[in-house]
Design a protein around this motif. Sequence first.
Motif, PDB file in Angstrom:
ATOM      1  N   LYS A   1       5.308 -37.143  17.721  1.00 40.51           N
ATOM      2  CA  LYS A   1       6.453 -37.233  16.806  1.00 40.51           C
ATOM      3  C   LYS A   1       6.908 -38.685  16.602  1.00 40.51           C
ATOM      4  CE  LYS A   1       8.060 -32.821  15.854  1.00 40.51           C
ATOM      5  NZ  LYS A   1       7.303 -31.976  16.732  1.00 40.51           N
TER       6      LYS A   1
ATOM      7  N   ASN B   1      11.394 -33.010  20.662  1.00 43.95           N
ATOM      8  CA  ASN B   1      10.529 -34.185  20.582  1.00 43.95           C
ATOM      9  C   ASN B   1      10.855 -35.097  19.408  1.00 43.95           C
ATOM     10  OD1 ASN B   1       9.175 -33.481  22.891  1.00 43.95           O
ATOM     11  ND2 ASN B   1       7.583 -32.323  21.823  1.00 43.95           N
TER      12      ASN B   1
ATOM     13  N   SER C   1       3.682 -26.086  13.494  1.00 42.18           N
ATOM     14  CA  SER C   1       5.037 -25.540  13.398  1.00 42.18           C
ATOM     15  C   SER C   1       5.536 -25.775  11.983  1.00 42.18           C
ATOM     16  CB  SER C   1       5.952 -26.181  14.446  1.00 42.18           C
ATOM     17  OG  SER C   1       7.273 -25.745  14.249  1.00 42.18           O
TER      18      SER C   1
ATOM     19  N   GLY D   1       4.536 -28.163  10.151  1.00 43.66           N
ATOM     20  CA  GLY D   1       3.337 -28.530   9.411  1.00 43.66           C
ATOM     21  C   GLY D   1       3.181 -30.007   9.076  1.00 43.66           C
TER      22      GLY D   1
ATOM     23  N   SER E   1      -0.814 -32.210  21.736  1.00 39.10           N
ATOM     24  CA  SER E   1       0.212 -32.932  20.982  1.00 39.10           C
ATOM     25  C   SER E   1       1.429 -33.386  21.766  1.00 39.10           C
ATOM     26  CB  SER E   1       0.665 -32.069  19.814  1.00 39.10           C
ATOM     27  OG  SER E   1       1.062 -30.786  20.276  1.00 39.10           O
TER      28      SER E   1
HETATM   29  C1  LIG Z   1       6.675 -30.799  16.643  1.00 36.36           C
HETATM   30  C2  LIG Z   1       5.526 -30.488  17.497  1.00 36.36           C
HETATM   31  C3  LIG Z   1       4.384 -29.805  17.020  1.00 36.36           C
HETATM   32  C4  LIG Z   1       4.286 -29.266  15.619  1.00 36.36           C
HETATM   33  O1  LIG Z   1       4.390 -30.251  14.629  1.00 36.36           O
HETATM   34  P1  LIG Z   1       4.779 -29.869  13.136  1.00 36.36           P
HETATM   35  O2  LIG Z   1       4.660 -31.118  12.380  1.00 36.36           O
HETATM   36  O3  LIG Z   1       6.196 -29.348  13.178  1.00 36.36           O
HETATM   37  O4  LIG Z   1       3.839 -28.795  12.706  1.00 36.36           O
HETATM   38  C5  LIG Z   1       3.315 -29.622  17.878  1.00 36.36           C
HETATM   39  N1  LIG Z   1       3.358 -30.038  19.154  1.00 36.36           N
HETATM   40  C6  LIG Z   1       4.434 -30.675  19.660  1.00 36.36           C
HETATM   41  C7  LIG Z   1       4.386 -31.108  21.076  1.00 36.36           C
HETATM   42  C8  LIG Z   1       5.549 -30.928  18.854  1.00 36.36           C
HETATM   43  O5  LIG Z   1       6.607 -31.573  19.360  1.00 36.36           O
END
Ligand SMILES: *Cc1c(COP(=O)(O)O)cnc(C)c1O
Length: 324
Positions: A55, A80, A179, A181, A305
């Motif tokens: 993020k 995040n 989530s 996207g 992520s």
């Molecule tokens: C926000 C987040 C996601 C999803 O990201 P989007 O851009 O909302 O789809 C995935 N993994 C983590 C750890 C996140 O913080």
Amino acid sequence: MVDFEIGVSDVEAAWDRIAPHVRRLDVSRSAALSQRLGGEIWLAHEYRQRTGSFKLRGALNAVLQRAATVRGVTTVSTGNHGKALAWSARHAGIRCTVCMASLVPELKREGIRALGAEVRVVGSNQDEAEVEAQRLVAEEGYEMISAFDDRRVICGQGTLAIELLESPVEFETLVVPLSGGGLLSGIALVAKARWPDLRIVGVSMARGAAMHAALEAGRIVAVDEVETLADSLAGGLGDDNRYTFPLVRSLVDEVVLLEEAEIAEAMRVAWQTEGAVLEGGGAVGLGALLAGKTRSKGPTAIVLSGGNIDPARHRAIVEGPVSV
Ligand SMILES: *Cc1c(COP(=O)(O)O)cnc(C)c1O
């Protein structure tokens, strides 16, 4: 097809802007997982990013473009994105006020404060916090930065793909947590431009997957927010979603949903085979392959992520029976 309004050159410009300040993506082949899953499995270790998740890329790209003109930035995200925005604002020397409802745990408030942001506790739910953030925008010269539905944020998240594509492998499958996207859109814009046959798999939790529900319905629909191990993937798309719904709709090849036990199993395997501490949302990509819900066709990259999880909770999940 949608009119993307966002091109690869926009993501490259974002990369030039943020690369000096973010940690570079580590991409490596996992021998253990390649053997276990019977494919060529590569891991993108983005949970090692500053602030513990990707993020930071999107938030920093937005903040660096606006730092000279706005008084501060605000958001209602407590997770995040809130951390990433706080870090970015401090880095750029502007104010950050994160608005949240009173039910947000003290630990999370402290985490945001520790990054130099102001925490404003208003009302008892997310909507009331949103009203306060809007007031900061209307009356105090702040800018609201969305966690995903913002071109600058999407471009920032896409920089992860620029670093991924520098690895010596031609990936045929990319598995990405999904989530709102922003992450998937940004990555797909870059990766599909390079490799048109690339298959992109988005993974969400079965409990309250807003993007999956929208894709099924062909429009944005309300989903119930329920507790899940993948808490960083919870939440809606917003009634006025402009970018990520159309982008994901045109770029994603497959969306997979995971049960809670499958998310816990992914966290466990990541810990046992890679020593990686992942939060639930950060582990779902691996979970989709482990659960056999998608196939690794050709060289496959899994985006890990995020890793923001309370250590005691992580220990309980990776050591214990499944519990939420
Ligand atoms: C926000 C987040 C996601 C999803 O990201 P989007 O851009 O909302 O789809 C995935 N993994 C983590 C750890 C996140 O913080």
